[in-house]
Design an enzyme around this catalytic site. Structure first.
Site, PDB file in Angstrom:
ATOM      1  N   ASP A 139       0.858  -1.185   0.000  1.00 10.83           N
ATOM      2  CA  ASP A 139       0.000   0.000   0.000  1.00 10.83           C
ATOM      3  C   ASP A 139       0.897   1.239   0.000  1.00 10.83           C
ATOM      4  OD1 ASP A 139      -2.322   1.704   0.505  1.00 10.83           O
ATOM      5  OD2 ASP A 139      -1.587   1.799   2.570  1.00 10.83           O
ATOM      6  N   ASP A 164      -2.346  -0.657   5.897  1.00 11.93           N
ATOM      7  CA  ASP A 164      -2.629   0.026   7.159  1.00 11.93           C
ATOM      8  C   ASP A 164      -4.100   0.354   7.392  1.00 11.93           C
ATOM      9  OD1 ASP A 164      -2.985   3.422   6.817  1.00 11.93           O
ATOM     10  OD2 ASP A 164      -2.503   2.208   5.082  1.00 11.93           O
ATOM     11  N   ASP A 167      -7.394  -1.858   2.788  1.00 10.33           N
ATOM     12  CA  ASP A 167      -6.390  -2.905   2.583  1.00 10.33           C
ATOM     13  C   ASP A 167      -6.847  -4.268   3.087  1.00 10.33           C
ATOM     14  OD1 ASP A 167      -4.501  -1.042   1.550  1.00 10.33           O
ATOM     15  OD2 ASP A 167      -4.013  -0.426   3.596  1.00 10.33           O
ATOM     16  N   LYS A 187      -8.898  -4.415  -3.238  1.00 10.37           N
ATOM     17  CA  LYS A 187      -7.493  -4.770  -3.449  1.00 10.37           C
ATOM     18  C   LYS A 187      -7.278  -6.282  -3.377  1.00 10.37           C
ATOM     19  CE  LYS A 187      -5.422  -0.438  -1.761  1.00 10.37           C
ATOM     20  NZ  LYS A 187      -4.454   0.156  -0.818  1.00 10.37           N
ATOM     21  N   ASP A 191      -0.317   5.194   0.872  1.00 10.54           N
ATOM     22  CA  ASP A 191      -0.639   6.148   1.940  1.00 10.54           C
ATOM     23  C   ASP A 191      -0.794   5.437   3.282  1.00 10.54           C
ATOM     24  OD1 ASP A 191      -0.671   8.182   0.070  1.00 10.54           O
ATOM     25  OD2 ASP A 191      -2.809   7.978  -0.320  1.00 10.54           O
TER      26      ASP A 191
END
Length: 228
Positions: free
Chosen positions: A9, A174, A178, A151, A11
């Site tokens: 990931d 995070d 995700d 994702k 950000d």
């Protein structure tokens, strides 16, 4: 079983923290270390494809999952995992007055991003879009996209395309966006991840964000990841 692919990931994972866009030097060095070790590195982000490809170029990464799984850029070819026109639902969402659209939306196709203006924005947006759409927060923005893709779906598609078992894929993230990829592969959540992300992951490292990504890469390269 040895890890073959690392899906990272952006950000909140490669950044200094979950409330900044500044990239972590430690994370960048760890990413390079992973790539140089022979791992195929894939950037998985909520950002639009054009932005993701630009960032990926400077990270030394070729393959990208963009718009929370709606688009995949693999070996120079872009694949769409979604279909439909988001313009009507976009107007409905903006009409609530609860959000303002992200400037990136001009370059987005399926996953629309919004900056919340009021409390309980997620609930307000979910109420107006109804079923058929996923509404969730990345911690940076509210995201709305057609149901049936995230994702995790993108990582699964990637595994089939490359003929690699999902057990040979390590994912690091995070936030709530995700969860899909953390649960379908050998998921690693950084130390300051959301509770949903931590629950979905196989392992939660101690360090936050970029430092946590460094810790995750060390775990992967030590051979302690992608294990039964």
């Amino acid at each position: 079983m040895k890890c073959k692919i690392l899906v990272a990931d952006l950000d909140g994972t490669l950044t200094l923290s979950r409330n900044t866009y500044e990239l972590s030097v430690e994370a960048l060095l760890a990413l390079r270390k992973a790539r140089d070790s022979g791992l195929r590195v894939v950037l998985a982000t909520a950002n639009g494809l054009d932005f993701a490809l630009t960032i990926a170029r400077y990270l030394g990464v070729r393959d990208v999952i963009a718009e929370n799984g709606c688009l995949i850029h693999l070996d120079g070819v872009t694949y769409e995992l979604c279909s439909g026109d988001m313009s009507i639902v976009d107007k409905v969402i903006i009409s609530t007055g609860a959000v303002i659209p992200s400037p990136q939306n001009r370059c987005r196709k399926y996953d629309m991003a919004y900056i919340p203006l009021v409390k309980d924005t997620l609930e307000k947006v979910r109420a107006v879009v109804g079923t058929g759409y996923i509404v969730e927060s990345s911690g940076y923005a509210i995201h709305v996209r057609p149901a049936g893709v995230d994702k995790g779906v993108a990582v699964s598609w990637l595994c089939r395309k490359l003929d690699v078992s999902c057990h040979q894929v390590a994912t690091v993230g995070d936030s709530d966006v995700d969860v899909g990829m953390l649960s379908i592969a050998w998921g690693i959540a950084v130390g300051n991840a959301t509770e949903a992300a931590k629950k979905a992951a196989r392992v939660v490292v101690e360090e936050p964000s970029g430092l946590g990504f460094k810790e995750a890469v060390n775990l992967i390269l030590s051979g302690d990841a992608c294990t039964p």
